[in-house]
Design a protein around this motif. Structure first.
Motif, PDB file in Angstrom:
ATOM      1  N   GLY A  15      -1.426   3.779  -6.775  1.00 44.38           N
ATOM      2  CA  GLY A  15      -1.111   4.612  -5.627  1.00 44.38           C
ATOM      3  C   GLY A  15      -0.120   3.917  -4.726  1.00 44.38           C
ATOM      4  N   ASP A  16       0.198   4.553  -3.625  1.00 39.47           N
ATOM      5  CA  ASP A  16       1.063   3.931  -2.626  1.00 39.47           C
ATOM      6  C   ASP A  16       0.757   4.538  -1.265  1.00 39.47           C
ATOM      7  N   PHE A  17       1.349   3.952  -0.229  1.00 39.46           N
ATOM      8  CA  PHE A  17       1.068   4.353   1.142  1.00 39.46           C
ATOM      9  C   PHE A  17       2.263   5.040   1.789  1.00 39.46           C
ATOM     10  N   GLY A  18       3.112   5.627   0.951  1.00 41.74           N
ATOM     11  CA  GLY A  18       4.308   6.266   1.466  1.00 41.74           C
ATOM     12  C   GLY A  18       4.033   7.427   2.402  1.00 41.74           C
ATOM     13  N   MET A  63      -5.007  14.091   1.959  1.00 37.17           N
ATOM     14  CA  MET A  63      -4.259  12.956   1.425  1.00 37.17           C
ATOM     15  C   MET A  63      -3.611  13.330   0.101  1.00 37.17           C
ATOM     16  N   ALA A  64      -2.324  13.098  -0.003  1.00 34.65           N
ATOM     17  CA  ALA A  64      -1.634  13.295  -1.276  1.00 34.65           C
ATOM     18  C   ALA A  64      -2.251  12.373  -2.323  1.00 34.65           C
ATOM     19  N   PRO A  65      -2.196  12.739  -3.612  1.00 33.73           N
ATOM     20  CA  PRO A  65      -2.850  11.929  -4.646  1.00 33.73           C
ATOM     21  C   PRO A  65      -2.469  10.454  -4.624  1.00 33.73           C
ATOM     22  N   ALA A  66      -1.201  10.137  -4.381  1.00 38.30           N
ATOM     23  CA  ALA A  66      -0.797   8.730  -4.372  1.00 38.30           C
ATOM     24  C   ALA A  66      -1.470   7.966  -3.239  1.00 38.30           C
TER      25      ALA A  66
END
Length: 438
Positions: free
Chosen positions: A235-238, A66-69
């Protein structure tokens, strides 16, 4: 207000982390707390036990996949509606893969990133004061990972407890739990790890025994005091996996169980409708759905029933003529021509892809995976990078002649070659998708 959190870690798998985690989750819930379980890394079995113990869906937090965001988004979402989070380590606390700092996939990454203290579970069978050397090593190995307390597991006697506890506490580390050896509390396992939560005939009684053990053996007030608030950055779910359709026919029964909780939650949060069906009950996917998804699981244990499920087979064939079908791991096996079970019996599968697999001639495949999609499919458009995990013992005995779904690499970027298959609207791979890559 954000939840308080603690990591449950250990030197290795089999130390008792899951038993302590499940018991702790249930015992805290008994106190009226809103408790959620989390799991570091790509384990898709333990979150089922976490949900059964708490009534709240678990979540995987994976610093490699998972990317940090996205990691922050999931952690904030988990903490927003809970009082307490118990984050269970996969394997050993520091175990991950070499690479970018803070993105090894280990629980230690999460402990350091979020400032969460660790409760260290130590299996002390076969040792006594040597346990202090192990505890000291953990306490000093990484200065950004705090070992806040120790639980001594599988003690043989009161004298054994005192020898171990005195040695550890002389280091300044509090011993907040001491669990006597009890074979009846051992969790059953099979080739991919623990037997799944849904397969326990008396699951809630088993979980309550874990909670009784924790209430008897751990100082719950001390554990609560050791925890710290979980306050992730924004964060975000992009880079979350988007829903592959508005209405998703999802195979769900004892043969199809391995789908990460965060994936399903994100699909629902994005507005998708999940329509479960059971191939073992000879159900077919609903014709009104936009896509059919066959997750991983244990089809090798149910191959005969799947082969005999005529309505399921006919429904899948009809669905695949016009709409996408995707299979992961066990689902990929079922999409193929045939599956050989552990007894060497070959069962016909759906035949929607051209490969055949065997569990009799097995070989373990395990590790993080990076997949560059070769074609448009339910995982994303051609050229997309997907991060995930592979863990299976089955092997391909006949690759068939389908076009590959993706070019695969391991977690460190070493090429592994073409992977999976694509034919018409049907796609599949042994690889479990966790998130979009970057």
């Amino acid at each position: 207000m954000s939840a308080r959190a603690i990591v449950v870690g250990a030197p290795r798998s089999g130390s008792g982390k899951t038993s302590v985690t499940i018991g702790l989750l249930r015992a805290l819930a008994r106190r009226g707390l809103r408790v959620r379980g989390a799991k570091s890394g790509p384990d898709y079995i333990d979150p089922g036990f976490h949900e059964a113990a708490t009534g709240l869906p678990g979540v995987n937090l994976d610093s490699w996949a998972m990317a940090p965001a996205l990691l922050n988004g999931l952690a904030r979402q988990a903490a927003a509606d809970a009082d307490f989070i118990v984050l269970e380590s996969a394997m050993g606390l520091f175990d991950g893969i070499p690479g970018v700092s803070g993105r090894s996939g280990s629980a230690a990454d999460l402990a350091a990133l979020y400032g969460i203290p660790t409760l260290l579970v130590l299996d002390v069978s076969g040792q006594s004061t040597t346990v202090a050397a192990v505890a000291k090593g953990f306490a000093t190995y990484r200065t950004d990972v705090a070992i806040a307390g120790v639980v001594l597991n599988r003690l043989g006697s009161e004298r054994h407890r005192k020898l171990c506890a005195d040695a550890v506490e002389a280091l300044g580390l509090p011993v907040v739990g001491a669990i006597q050896r009890d074979p009846s509390l051992t969790m059953p396992e099979r080739h991919l790890g623990l037997v799944q939560a849904g397969e326990h005939d008396d699951l809630m009684a088993f979980i309550d025994r874990m909670a009784d053990m924790v209430e008897r053996s751990l100082d719950l007030d001390a554990v609560i005091e050791l925890a710290k608030p979980l306050r992730p950055a924004e964060g975000d779910f992009g880079l979350a996996l988007p829903p592959p359709g508005q209405r998703i026919a999802l195979a769900q029964d004892r043969a199809f169980t391995f789908l990460y909780p965060h994936v399903v939650r994100r699909w629902r949060d994005a507005g998708a409708e999940i329509m479960p069906f059971s191939p073992l009950a000879d159900d077919a996917p609903a014709a009104g759905c936009d896509i059919c998804w066959l997750p991983g699981g244990y089809p090798e244990l149910h191959a005969g029933r799947l082969a005999a499920a005529g309505n399921f087979r006919a429904g899948m064939e009809a669905f695949a003529q016009a709409k996408p079908v995707h299979g992961e791991c066990g689902g990929f096996m079922v999409l193929g021509q045939a599956l050989e079970d552990a007894d060497g019996i070959v069962h016909p599968m759906l035949g929607l892809l051209g490969h055949s697999t065997s569990f009799a001639r097995r070989r373990m495949n395990l590790g993080y995976r990076q997949a560059r999609l070769a074609v448009d499919c339910p995982l994303g458009p051609a050229g997309s990078l997907i991060r995930g995990h592979e863990f299976h013992y089955a092997r391909v005995t006949d690759p068939g002649d389908d076009a590959p779904l993706a070019d695969l690499a391991d977690g460190q970027g070493m090429p592994l070659g073409p992977s999976g298959g694509r034919r018409g609207h049907v796609s599949g791979t042994f690889f479990h998708a966790i998130a979009r890559g970057e």
